[in-house]
Design an enzyme around this catalytic site. Structure first.
Site, PDB file in Angstrom:
ATOM      1  N   CYS A  17       0.618  -1.255  -0.295  1.00 23.44           N
ATOM      2  CA  CYS A  17      -0.481  -0.187  -0.142  1.00 23.44           C
ATOM      3  C   CYS A  17       0.933   1.229  -0.026  1.00 23.44           C
ATOM      4  O   CYS A  17       2.174   1.617   0.563  1.00 23.44           O
ATOM      5  CB  CYS A  17      -1.023  -0.450   1.360  1.00 23.44           C
ATOM      6  SG  CYS A  17      -2.126  -1.446   1.459  1.00 23.44           S
TER       7      CYS A  17
ATOM      8  N   CYS B 141       4.540 -12.362   8.435  1.00 19.27           N
ATOM      9  CA  CYS B 141       4.275 -11.289   8.910  1.00 19.27           C
ATOM     10  C   CYS B 141       2.977 -10.659   9.346  1.00 19.27           C
ATOM     11  O   CYS B 141       1.584 -11.038   8.234  1.00 19.27           O
ATOM     12  CB  CYS B 141       4.506 -10.626   7.551  1.00 19.27           C
ATOM     13  SG  CYS B 141       4.450  -8.845   8.631  1.00 19.27           S
TER      14      CYS B 141
ATOM     15  N   CYS C 131      12.961  -5.232  12.470  1.00 21.98           N
ATOM     16  CA  CYS C 131      12.099  -5.844  12.209  1.00 21.98           C
ATOM     17  C   CYS C 131      12.071  -7.397  11.377  1.00 21.98           C
ATOM     18  O   CYS C 131      12.753  -6.835  10.541  1.00 21.98           O
ATOM     19  CB  CYS C 131      10.587  -5.875  12.609  1.00 21.98           C
ATOM     20  SG  CYS C 131       9.748  -7.773  12.348  1.00 21.98           S
TER      21      CYS C 131
ATOM     22  N   CYS D  86      10.091 -12.218  10.258  1.00 20.08           N
ATOM     23  CA  CYS D  86      10.171 -13.595   9.129  1.00 20.08           C
ATOM     24  C   CYS D  86      10.913 -14.190   8.974  1.00 20.08           C
ATOM     25  O   CYS D  86      10.677 -15.177   8.592  1.00 20.08           O
ATOM     26  CB  CYS D  86       9.362 -12.371   7.682  1.00 20.08           C
ATOM     27  SG  CYS D  86      10.665 -11.492   7.087  1.00 20.08           S
TER      28      CYS D  86
ATOM     29  N   CYS E  67      10.372  -1.836   9.539  1.00 17.96           N
ATOM     30  CA  CYS E  67      10.423  -3.699   8.974  1.00 17.96           C
ATOM     31  C   CYS E  67      11.954  -3.723   7.526  1.00 17.96           C
ATOM     32  O   CYS E  67      11.765  -2.805   6.585  1.00 17.96           O
ATOM     33  CB  CYS E  67       9.278  -2.885   7.623  1.00 17.96           C
ATOM     34  SG  CYS E  67       9.371  -4.961   6.746  1.00 17.96           S
TER      35      CYS E  67
END
Length: 486
Positions: free
Chosen positions: A22, A403, A454, A457, A259
């Site tokens: 997005c 995630c 982060c 994942c 991220c």
């Protein structure tokens, strides 16, 4: 302002990528001109972050105007539509759904309501981890949801807040909400922007003589001629009203969770994300991956377009020629975001160049491996066109855990690397060998700043501040076998 100042580097058009996520953008004309065309161009720049739907909301002397629709930006908006979107201030959104039915027209953003606060619209990038709990609470209080997207939560939380001003309201919202969110709020002729306290998703802003712009990536700011920008810091709220900018911090946490996949996969290579030059970062990942090469390689080849920067670094470090043995057709969709038949999509969008492939031992470079369907089909395609050996090289660690913060990395069961060893992976993908960039090397590339990112994942370890007990208990003691091999 409490954020650093950066100068953006010029665009290298050779390395443009298209990705799916997005993208959000907000713009204010300092000279009272319509901003719809600028919003359109900026959304077009952010098209790689989402291709399912797009929307723009503007506000001016005649009130608010909006247009939203399914499809890519160029298909949703025409010149005539943009002329109707009058207003000197507005926000826009391009969507790839990680939450909510992508076929539901009510999920197309920006979402908006009319209330005692006036006209209010919101555009959101991210995913909330406590959405179900918050929605149930709001529905008990009589609020009716018109969408199935978690973004609608923010409108209602703002309306029910007992805060006396936006600063207090947003502070209250941040206390209630868990997860990832970079947000734009348009309340009449005021533009608000905020970033979650962990900083999962990027958000930047800048000014020129004519415009103030805030967007997901620095590349979008260039559409307004803005080359100097600042990053919205985690927990910051900004207000732009009457040519005045005010920024205040309302959310403090112990650890940032930026991220790292934004750098590896999602962001445009000409953007600067979290203070990192995306192209340079990906190129270095390729270089460091090449240092671990033990096989005899004839040529280095990228999976277009995602593997191009890493393959440039790989080729340079290995001293082997870079060949574009696969060309991408620009008239098909993106295989990553298609819910099914990815294998057929691969053959529709990739054109093998047999002259470059025949008899070659190939190091095939890609940014990551998720479900594996695309990689398996590409290996098959190369072998059909005469490749002697295909060695898969991924410029990131194995993705072994989902995630929960806005990236379409699915359940553990769908993640190919979560349940196999490297040898098993080679057999499933029909590759002569498979190699990843180890997590410790990825962190080394980021240096001391790696503590601000982060890596859930890649590890299955989640920050207790950002997820509920259910997720934490589910992944307690989780350690896939492949992590011991990479």
């Amino acid at each position: 302002m409490n954020s650093g100042l950066f100068i953006m580097e010029p665009l290298n058009p050779l390395f443009l990528e298209m990705r799916e996520f997005c993208g959000i953008v907000g713009a204010v004309s300092k000279k009272g001109k319509d901003v719809s065309e600028l919003l359109y161009k900026s959304l077009f720049t952010l098209q790689h972050r989402g291709q399912e739907s797009a929307g723009i909301v503007t506000f001016g002397e005649s009130g608010f105007n909006t247009h939203r629709g399914f499809g890519q930006v160029k298909d949703v908006f025409s010149k005539d539509i943009l002329k109707e979107l009058t207003g000197h201030i507005g926000i826009g959104h391009t969507r790839y759904s990680t939450f909510g039915d992508y076929r539901n027209v009510n999920n197309i953003q920006p979402l908006f309501v009319s209330s005692r606060e006036g006209f209010m619209a919101v555009a959101h990038n991210g995913t909330l981890t406590n959405y179900d709990e918050l929605r149930a609470e709001l529905e008990e209080n009589g609020y009716v949801f018109h969408s199935s997207t978690d973004s609608e939560i923010f409108l209602y939380l703002f309306l029910i807040s007992e805060g006396n001003n936006p600063e207090e309201k947003f502070k209250e919202i941040m206390k209630k909400v868990k997860g990832a969110y970079s947000l734009l709020f348009l309340i009449n002729d005021r533009l608000y922007f905020l970033r979650d306290p962990w900083g999962f998703r990027p958000l930047v802003f800048g000014e020129s003589e004519d415009y103030f712009v805030v967007a997901s990536e620095t590349a979008a700011l260039k559409q307004a001629g803005i080359n100097v920008y600042e990053e919205v810091q985690p927990g910051d709220v900004g207000i732009y009203e009457g040519h005045n900018l005010k920024i205040f911090n309302v959310g403090k946490v112990l650890k940032k969770e930026q991220c790292v996949f934004e750098l590896i996969y999602f962001s445009r290579p000409d953007s600067i994300i979290f203070g990192e030059n995306v192209y340079r970062f990906r190129k270095e990942c390729g270089e460091r991956l090449a240092m671990r090469e033990k096989r005899e390689i004839d040529i280095v080849m990228p999976v277009p377009d995602s593997g191009i920067p890493a393959s440039v670094g790989y080729s340079k470090a290995l001293g082997k020629p870079l060949e574009f043995g696969l060309m991408r057709s620009h008239f098909t969709g993106r295989s990553f975001i298609e819910p099914s038949e990815r294998d057929k999509k691969v053959r529709m969008k990739l054109i093998p160049i047999q002259e470059a492939l025949y008899g070659m031992r190939i190091a095939l470079i890609d940014d990551s491996l998720v479900r594996g369907t695309t990689s398996r089909e590409i290996v098959k395609l190369l072998r059909e066109n005469g490749a002697k050996e295909v060695h898969l090289r991924f410029a990131s660690p194995p993705i072994v855990a989902p995630c929960f913060f806005g990236i379409d990395i699915p359940t553990v069961e769908e993640l190919m690397a979560s349940s196999v060893k490297l040898r098993d992976l080679e057999e499933v993908l029909d590759a002569d060998s498979v190699q990843y960039l180890p997590l410790k090397v990825l962190k080394d590339i980021l240096g001391q700043r790696s503590e601000e990112f982060c890596f859930s994942c890649f590890s299955g370890l989640y920050n207790p501040e950002t997820v509920g007990e259910g997720i934490l208990s589910r992944f307690k003691g989780y350690h896939p076998r492949i992590l011991d091999e990479v």
